[in-house]
Enzyme design. Sequence first.
Site, PDB file in Angstrom:
ATOM      1  N   GLU A  84       0.936  -1.203  -0.037  1.00 27.15           N
ATOM      2  CA  GLU A  84       0.040   0.032  -0.060  1.00 27.15           C
ATOM      3  C   GLU A  84       0.996   1.295   0.025  1.00 27.15           C
ATOM      4  O   GLU A  84       0.508   2.278   0.328  1.00 27.15           O
ATOM      5  CB  GLU A  84      -0.977   0.081   1.122  1.00 27.15           C
ATOM      6  CG  GLU A  84      -0.365   0.212   2.447  1.00 27.15           C
ATOM      7  CD  GLU A  84      -1.420   0.126   3.598  1.00 27.15           C
ATOM      8  OE1 GLU A  84      -2.156  -0.716   3.755  1.00 27.15           O
ATOM      9  OE2 GLU A  84      -1.591   1.206   4.251  1.00 27.15           O
ATOM     10  N   CYS A 133      -3.340  -4.422   4.110  1.00 22.02           N
ATOM     11  CA  CYS A 133      -2.063  -5.413   4.610  1.00 22.02           C
ATOM     12  C   CYS A 133      -2.181  -6.703   3.932  1.00 22.02           C
ATOM     13  O   CYS A 133      -1.481  -7.627   4.295  1.00 22.02           O
ATOM     14  CB  CYS A 133      -2.326  -5.524   5.974  1.00 22.02           C
ATOM     15  SG  CYS A 133      -1.987  -3.941   6.834  1.00 22.02           S
ATOM     16  N   THR A 171       3.325   1.554  15.476  1.00 22.89           N
ATOM     17  CA  THR A 171       3.458   0.204  14.874  1.00 22.89           C
ATOM     18  C   THR A 171       3.856   0.321  13.251  1.00 22.89           C
ATOM     19  O   THR A 171       4.433  -0.541  12.815  1.00 22.89           O
ATOM     20  CB  THR A 171       2.281  -0.666  15.025  1.00 22.89           C
ATOM     21  OG1 THR A 171       1.112   0.316  14.381  1.00 22.89           O
ATOM     22  CG2 THR A 171       1.926  -0.980  16.365  1.00 22.89           C
ATOM     23  N   ARG A 180     -15.252   1.411  15.348  1.00 23.54           N
ATOM     24  CA  ARG A 180     -15.557   0.104  16.062  1.00 23.54           C
ATOM     25  C   ARG A 180     -15.455  -1.195  15.150  1.00 23.54           C
ATOM     26  O   ARG A 180     -15.436  -2.306  15.548  1.00 23.54           O
ATOM     27  CB  ARG A 180     -17.025   0.238  16.328  1.00 23.54           C
ATOM     28  CG  ARG A 180     -18.047   0.327  15.046  1.00 23.54           C
ATOM     29  CD  ARG A 180     -19.594   0.094  15.720  1.00 23.54           C
ATOM     30  NE  ARG A 180     -19.942  -1.093  16.072  1.00 23.54           N
ATOM     31  CZ  ARG A 180     -20.363  -1.976  14.969  1.00 23.54           C
ATOM     32  NH1 ARG A 180     -20.520  -1.350  13.899  1.00 23.54           N
ATOM     33  NH2 ARG A 180     -20.771  -3.228  15.540  1.00 23.54           N
ATOM     34  N   THR A 199     -12.674  -1.871  13.483  1.00 21.84           N
ATOM     35  CA  THR A 199     -11.262  -2.566  13.908  1.00 21.84           C
ATOM     36  C   THR A 199     -11.428  -3.856  14.811  1.00 21.84           C
ATOM     37  O   THR A 199     -12.270  -3.551  15.679  1.00 21.84           O
ATOM     38  CB  THR A 199     -10.223  -1.551  14.100  1.00 21.84           C
ATOM     39  OG1 THR A 199     -10.128  -0.489  13.382  1.00 21.84           O
ATOM     40  CG2 THR A 199      -8.859  -2.009  14.428  1.00 21.84           C
ATOM     41  N   HIS A 236      -1.538 -12.252  10.456  1.00 23.70           N
ATOM     42  CA  HIS A 236      -1.315 -10.889  10.426  1.00 23.70           C
ATOM     43  C   HIS A 236      -0.938 -10.303  11.566  1.00 23.70           C
ATOM     44  O   HIS A 236      -1.733 -10.620  12.731  1.00 23.70           O
ATOM     45  CB  HIS A 236      -2.318 -10.276   9.529  1.00 23.70           C
ATOM     46  CG  HIS A 236      -2.087  -8.563   9.450  1.00 23.70           C
ATOM     47  ND1 HIS A 236      -0.772  -8.179   8.960  1.00 23.70           N
ATOM     48  CD2 HIS A 236      -2.650  -7.562   9.767  1.00 23.70           C
ATOM     49  CE1 HIS A 236      -0.876  -6.902   8.751  1.00 23.70           C
ATOM     50  NE2 HIS A 236      -2.003  -6.514   9.585  1.00 23.70           N
ATOM     51  N   LYS A 252      -0.741  -8.182  20.406  1.00 20.04           N
ATOM     52  CA  LYS A 252      -2.010  -8.579  20.997  1.00 20.04           C
ATOM     53  C   LYS A 252      -2.881  -9.316  19.941  1.00 20.04           C
ATOM     54  O   LYS A 252      -3.302 -10.626  20.416  1.00 20.04           O
ATOM     55  CB  LYS A 252      -2.831  -7.527  21.870  1.00 20.04           C
ATOM     56  CG  LYS A 252      -3.352  -8.060  23.163  1.00 20.04           C
ATOM     57  CD  LYS A 252      -4.214  -7.111  23.722  1.00 20.04           C
ATOM     58  CE  LYS A 252      -3.479  -5.720  24.335  1.00 20.04           C
ATOM     59  NZ  LYS A 252      -4.397  -4.709  24.811  1.00 20.04           N
ATOM     60  N   SER A 264      -7.573  -4.993   5.522  1.00 24.66           N
ATOM     61  CA  SER A 264      -8.280  -4.069   5.826  1.00 24.66           C
ATOM     62  C   SER A 264      -9.190  -3.916   4.549  1.00 24.66           C
ATOM     63  O   SER A 264      -8.975  -3.739   3.369  1.00 24.66           O
ATOM     64  CB  SER A 264      -7.973  -2.479   6.491  1.00 24.66           C
ATOM     65  OG  SER A 264      -7.552  -2.909   7.734  1.00 24.66           O
TER      66      SER A 264
END
Lengths: 354, 132
Positions: free
Chosen positions: A87, A119, A160, A207, A209, A242, A247, A304
Site C-alpha cells: 500500500e 495489509c 506500529t 468500531r 477494527t 497478520h 496482542k 482492511s
Amino acid sequence: MKLSMKPDKPVGIVGYGAYVPRYRLPATEISKLWRGGQDRGALPVKEKSLPGPDEDTITMSIEAAQNALLRAEIDPAQIRSVWAGSESHPYAVKPSSTIVAQALGIAPYTTAADFEFACKAGTEAMQAALGFAASGMASYALAIAMDTAQGRPGDALEYTAAAGGAAFVVGPAENAVAVLEGSCSYSTDTPDFFRRSYQKYPEHGNRFTGEPAYFHHIANSVNTLLGDLDLKPEDFAAVVFHQPNTKFPQKIAKMLGFSPEQIKTGLLAPRIGNTYAGASPLGFTAVLDEAKPGDRLLLASFGSGAGSDAFSFVVTDRIEAVKHKAPSTESYIERCVRVDYATYARWRNKIRHF
Amino acid sequence: MDIPRSWRLRNQRYLLEGTRCSHCDQKHFPPVLICPACQSRETAPFAFSGQGKLYSYSVVYQAPSQFEAFVPYIVALVDLEEGPRITAQLTDVSPEEVQIGMPLEKVIRKISEEGERGLIFYGYKFRPLVTY
C-alpha cells in the site's frame, strides 16, 4: 461445495527472501513526544523498523526478491510474473514491479503488476502467483509483499507503522521448499480502515477494527481451510497471522486453538512493528528459516476493507539445502540502529526542508 | 539525471553492467567500446558481482540540492572484486562506522528524485557487507 482453493498441479514456494531496513524507532520515542511518556509499559510494540532516507517499497522489494532468487537457484529470466503487493508503492502511476523486474534481470519477458489490498496485498500476489504456476502458464512466478507504512504523527498507528517484507519465487512442487496444500480467501465489504486518494495518512473505521474485521475474517479463512483439508490446529508445526500489534495475533491464535509456542517464531511485530502487506509473509520467512522437512505451516493474512487469505504448506527436504543461501530474517532484525524521533521525522517527510 | 539518460543507463545502474574484453579478459566499468588494455574491439556486456572493498571516501555535508535529503552521506571509491575502481555513494553506514578496506556489497537505492512530480531515479550504492 468446497469453499477453499486447491491447485490441480502440485506447486509451492521454490525460494523465499526477507528484507527489514536497518533503522528502529523505539515506541518510547513516540510516547515521550506525544504523551509525555505516560503510556509507558502498555505500548503496542517495543520498536518499529524504519527505512533509511534512500529506501522505499521498490528498493526493499529488490533486496527481498534477490534473496528469494538466491534460494530458488534459478535463472531470473525463467520468471514469468513479477507481482508486487503493497500500500506504499512510490508511484501512483508507474508500476513498482517493472523496476524490480529490470533490476533483477527478470525483464523483459514477464508480466508485471502491482497488487493493492491494504495489509493483504502481498498474500494476494502470492495466491495469484501460485495459481499462475499451477495452471502451467508459468514455470516460475515472483510474488512480493512489502510496505513502508506511515502513521499520522501522534496517532495510535504511529507506534506500529513499520517497513519490511518478503518475496517468494513459486513454481513446481518438485523444486519447492514448501508445497501448497490449499488456500482459502474470505473477503467482505467492511469499512475498518481506509485511505482516500491524495491523502497521506489512513483513517480508522473505529468500531470495525478488531472483532468484525481482523478476528472475523481470519477465523473464517482459517477454519474453512482446516475443515476442507481435514486438519486440526495441532497438525501445524508453526502458524503466522497478520500482526498489526502484539496482542491481535496472540488473541486469534487462542481463539482458533493454536498454542503460544506455534506462533512464537513468526511473531515479529513486538520487535519491528507492523510491516502491513509485508507483515505475515515476513513472519512466514522467519518460520521457513527454522522449519524442518515434513513440518506443516499455516499462513493467514488480514487486509482492511476487508479480507483474509489462509494457506497451508508442507516443508520439503530441499529447505535444508537453501536456508543458508541468503540472509535469514533474524539476521536482518538483529542488524539494527536506533534513531530518535527527530531523525525519523526528517527521513519520513514529517518535517519539511524549504 | 534526465529521463532519457536514466532510461539509457538503467542496466548500468541496476545490474552494474559493464564490459569484458573477449581478447584479454579485462573488465571495465562503465562499459567501453574499445578495451583500454589491448585496444581490442571485442567487448561484451558483463554484470559485476557487486562485491568490493572501500579504497577511500569523503563525507559530504554541503550537497547539491538533489542529495540534500541524505546529508551527511559518504561518497566512496570502491574497488570491485573483478578489477575496476568506481565512484559510488555508501549507504547503511555512518561516518563513524566507515573504514578504509572494509568489504562492501552493491544494493539498489534511491539516488535522487526530480522534485515531487518527477521521476525517482534508482541505482547502485554500496553498503558494508552483510554477513549471514
